[in-house]
Design an enzyme around this catalytic site. Sequence first.
Site, PDB file in Angstrom:
ATOM      1  N   ARG A   1       0.809  -1.237   0.000  1.00 36.24           N
ATOM      2  CA  ARG A   1       0.000   0.000   0.000  1.00 36.24           C
ATOM      3  C   ARG A   1       0.833   1.273   0.000  1.00 36.24           C
ATOM      4  O   ARG A   1       0.335   2.344   0.340  1.00 36.24           O
ATOM      5  CB  ARG A   1      -0.979   0.029   1.174  1.00 36.24           C
ATOM      6  CG  ARG A   1      -1.961  -1.126   1.122  1.00 36.24           C
ATOM      7  CD  ARG A   1      -3.140  -0.899   2.035  1.00 36.24           C
ATOM      8  NE  ARG A   1      -3.987  -2.074   2.069  1.00 36.24           N
ATOM      9  CZ  ARG A   1      -3.789  -3.121   2.862  1.00 36.24           C
ATOM     10  NH1 ARG A   1      -2.789  -3.122   3.729  1.00 36.24           N
ATOM     11  NH2 ARG A   1      -4.593  -4.157   2.807  1.00 36.24           N
TER      12      ARG A   1
ATOM     13  N   LYS B   1       3.708  11.595 -10.851  1.00 33.42           N
ATOM     14  CA  LYS B   1       2.931  10.725 -11.732  1.00 33.42           C
ATOM     15  C   LYS B   1       3.723   9.437 -11.976  1.00 33.42           C
ATOM     16  O   LYS B   1       4.867   9.473 -12.420  1.00 33.42           O
ATOM     17  CB  LYS B   1       2.636  11.416 -13.066  1.00 33.42           C
ATOM     18  CG  LYS B   1       1.600  12.519 -12.923  1.00 33.42           C
ATOM     19  CD  LYS B   1       0.774  12.696 -14.187  1.00 33.42           C
ATOM     20  CE  LYS B   1       1.374  13.617 -15.192  1.00 33.42           C
ATOM     21  NZ  LYS B   1       0.588  13.780 -16.403  1.00 33.42           N
TER      22      LYS B   1
ATOM     23  N   LYS C   1       9.148  23.109 -13.620  1.00 34.10           N
ATOM     24  CA  LYS C   1       8.226  21.988 -13.410  1.00 34.10           C
ATOM     25  C   LYS C   1       7.740  21.977 -11.964  1.00 34.10           C
ATOM     26  O   LYS C   1       6.553  21.788 -11.693  1.00 34.10           O
ATOM     27  CB  LYS C   1       8.911  20.662 -13.766  1.00 34.10           C
ATOM     28  CG  LYS C   1       8.107  19.419 -13.417  1.00 34.10           C
ATOM     29  CD  LYS C   1       7.220  18.922 -14.541  1.00 34.10           C
ATOM     30  CE  LYS C   1       6.251  17.821 -14.079  1.00 34.10           C
ATOM     31  NZ  LYS C   1       6.374  16.571 -14.803  1.00 34.10           N
TER      32      LYS C   1
ATOM     33  N   ASN D   1       1.748  20.448 -21.416  1.00 33.51           N
ATOM     34  CA  ASN D   1       1.425  19.684 -22.620  1.00 33.51           C
ATOM     35  C   ASN D   1       1.540  20.500 -23.904  1.00 33.51           C
ATOM     36  O   ASN D   1       1.090  20.045 -24.959  1.00 33.51           O
ATOM     37  CB  ASN D   1       0.014  19.099 -22.512  1.00 33.51           C
ATOM     38  CG  ASN D   1      -0.021  17.914 -21.562  1.00 33.51           C
ATOM     39  OD1 ASN D   1       0.954  17.176 -21.463  1.00 33.51           O
ATOM     40  ND2 ASN D   1      -1.125  17.756 -20.859  1.00 33.51           N
TER      41      ASN D   1
HETATM   42  N1  NAD Z   1       5.735  10.757 -14.908  1.00 31.33           N
HETATM   43  C1  NAD Z   1       5.754  11.810 -15.682  1.00 31.33           C
HETATM   44  O1  NAD Z   1       5.344  12.903 -15.300  1.00 31.33           O
HETATM   45  C2  NAD Z   1       6.326  11.679 -17.047  1.00 31.33           C
HETATM   46  C3  NAD Z   1       6.570  12.828 -17.823  1.00 31.33           C
HETATM   47  C4  NAD Z   1       7.164  12.677 -19.063  1.00 31.33           C
HETATM   48  C5  NAD Z   1       7.493  11.411 -19.537  1.00 31.33           C
HETATM   49  N2  NAD Z   1       7.239  10.315 -18.781  1.00 31.33           N
HETATM   50  C6  NAD Z   1       7.586   8.973 -19.235  1.00 31.33           C
HETATM   51  O2  NAD Z   1       8.993   8.900 -19.383  1.00 31.33           O
HETATM   52  C7  NAD Z   1       9.298   7.858 -20.303  1.00 31.33           C
HETATM   53  C8  NAD Z   1      10.413   8.315 -21.199  1.00 31.33           C
HETATM   54  O3  NAD Z   1      11.549   8.575 -20.421  1.00 31.33           O
HETATM   55  P1  NAD Z   1      13.013   8.725 -21.052  1.00 31.33           P
HETATM   56  O4  NAD Z   1      12.951   9.594 -22.228  1.00 31.33           O
HETATM   57  O5  NAD Z   1      13.913   9.089 -19.938  1.00 31.33           O
HETATM   58  O6  NAD Z   1      13.298   7.272 -21.642  1.00 31.33           O
HETATM   59  P2  NAD Z   1      14.016   5.967 -21.050  1.00 31.33           P
HETATM   60  O7  NAD Z   1      13.811   5.813 -19.612  1.00 31.33           O
HETATM   61  O8  NAD Z   1      13.596   4.854 -21.936  1.00 31.33           O
HETATM   62  O9  NAD Z   1      15.560   6.270 -21.316  1.00 31.33           O
HETATM   63  C9  NAD Z   1      16.020   6.439 -22.632  1.00 31.33           C
HETATM   64  C10 NAD Z   1      17.192   5.513 -22.962  1.00 31.33           C
HETATM   65  O10 NAD Z   1      18.377   6.012 -22.339  1.00 31.33           O
HETATM   66  C11 NAD Z   1      18.997   4.993 -21.557  1.00 31.33           C
HETATM   67  N3  NAD Z   1      19.660   5.689 -20.451  1.00 31.33           N
HETATM   68  C12 NAD Z   1      19.052   6.363 -19.444  1.00 31.33           C
HETATM   69  N4  NAD Z   1      19.966   7.020 -18.718  1.00 31.33           N
HETATM   70  C13 NAD Z   1      21.173   6.750 -19.255  1.00 31.33           C
HETATM   71  C14 NAD Z   1      22.484   7.147 -18.936  1.00 31.33           C
HETATM   72  N5  NAD Z   1      22.752   8.045 -17.970  1.00 31.33           N
HETATM   73  N6  NAD Z   1      23.497   6.650 -19.683  1.00 31.33           N
HETATM   74  C15 NAD Z   1      23.241   5.789 -20.714  1.00 31.33           C
HETATM   75  N7  NAD Z   1      22.003   5.410 -21.072  1.00 31.33           N
HETATM   76  C16 NAD Z   1      20.986   5.886 -20.347  1.00 31.33           C
HETATM   77  C17 NAD Z   1      17.885   4.071 -21.178  1.00 31.33           C
HETATM   78  O11 NAD Z   1      18.351   2.787 -20.885  1.00 31.33           O
HETATM   79  C18 NAD Z   1      17.030   4.092 -22.436  1.00 31.33           C
HETATM   80  O12 NAD Z   1      17.566   3.208 -23.392  1.00 31.33           O
HETATM   81  C19 NAD Z   1       8.016   7.525 -21.018  1.00 31.33           C
HETATM   82  O13 NAD Z   1       7.544   6.275 -20.579  1.00 31.33           O
HETATM   83  C20 NAD Z   1       7.056   8.622 -20.596  1.00 31.33           C
HETATM   84  O14 NAD Z   1       5.712   8.181 -20.534  1.00 31.33           O
HETATM   85  C21 NAD Z   1       6.669  10.434 -17.561  1.00 31.33           C
END
Ligand code: NAD
Length: 376
Positions: A126, A148, A238, A256
């Site tokens: 929980r 989120k 943010k 957005n």
């Molecule tokens: N919760 C929220 O408010 C919110 C807001 C925006 C996006 N998101 C979510 O975030 C996700 C996208 O996140 P992202 O763009 O960080 O993608 P991701 O987590 O897939 O990372 C991108 C790539 O970079 C690699 N990586 C990460 N850090 C690294 C580092 N320091 N060195 C080498 N490789 C590294 C990862 O393994 C992956 O292959 C989506 O699922 C999206 O829905 C959430």
Amino acid sequence: VPPSDDVTRDIEVLGYQISVRPGLVDEVGAATARVAPAHKYAIITDENVAAHWLDRVRDSFGSLSDKGDVIARAIPAGESQKTRDQWRDLSDWMVSAGCGRDTTVVALGGGVVGDLAGFVAATYMRGVPVVQVPTTLLAMVDSSIGGKTGVDTSAGKNLVGAFHHPAAVLVDPNVLATLPPRELRAGLAEMIKHGAISDRQLFDDIVGAAFDAGLSNEVFDSTDSGFTALISRCAAVKARIVRSDPKEAGERHALNAGHTVAHALEQVTNFSLLHGEAVSIGLVAESAIGERLSITVRGTSEELRTALSRVGLPVEIPEGMQATDLVRVMRVDKKGRSGAIRMALLAAIGRIARGEQGSWTVLVDEAAIFSALSAI
Ligand SMILES: NC(=O)c1ccc[n+]([C@@H]2O[C@H](COP(=O)([O-])OP(=O)(O)OC[C@H]3O[C@@H](n4cnc5c(N)ncnc54)[C@H](O)[C@@H]3O)[C@@H](O)[C@H]2O)c1
Ligand SMILES: [Zn+2]
């Protein structure tokens, strides 16, 4: 050059803080034990991040990790892992490792790991605390802040989830040294968006710094102290918006901007564009739409196009893509009600437009969308 106090100051969100400081990766253990002391610490990461940073983070727990109270699991990288199956496997792993309610989850990775590990923490017995240690630029300025969490289902992204604010967000810009340049640029698109919706000076500073640093030549030094300051300012944007709208009922929709078109582009291209790349095109397209509706100051779309393309981001609708396909997807975007399309439009660079009764999104008619999309 030692970073100024202004750069390294902590940013207040909602009872927790974002710290932005080079070298913080070696202090994760101490910081976590301070904000969310626990009997066990469960680090969740992905294989790419683990290869570069997991040992450092584990070592930062010092003697705790020798006693076996720090456990770690690296899942395969990528959005395809943000599932209920992975949520279940991680939860089961914690159960079998003997994690009780006095466990703190450490989410070490990009937005995928942050959303997934955050959701594991939100639901484990929980709810247990999570400390976010974002390792992508997008996660540092966006996804790790605001609580989120969730997973995707076959019907769409982020359909199952919960609000679960972290106990702290620990940002170490040094970890960006191993992030692929394409991912770095994608994060830059969200930073530029943060400036575009709220702060003209920030917008100019990000675009100028990225360009001066040679991002378009892939030799960008993300560990530069000037860049640390920009990350910090974007995280603060943010944080301020999250503080003013914790549950996404109002101002958070401003985040957005560019995203209605971006989400449609992602779907129509079957996610071959990175999210930030789609946002880049979306910012240009949506401001062209806003200009047609006389909501956005003339020239905004052109200025965005110049800025985003200068740092190596895509700004055009991919060749062969039909506006009708994009509009069909937009009609079912969750921001729209009853098929009407709404967008968070800019009034100008640095300022978001307000809709009817002060709403943060604006009703957009399809004729303006078709006209703008065919022109850009
Ligand atoms: N919760 C929220 O408010 C919110 C807001 C925006 C996006 N998101 C979510 O975030 C996700 C996208 O996140 P992202 O763009 O960080 O993608 P991701 O987590 O897939 O990372 C991108 C790539 O970079 C690699 N990586 C990460 N850090 C690294 C580092 N320091 N060195 C080498 N490789 C590294 C990862 O393994 C992956 O292959 C989506 O699922 C999206 O829905 C959430
Ligand atoms: Zn986004």
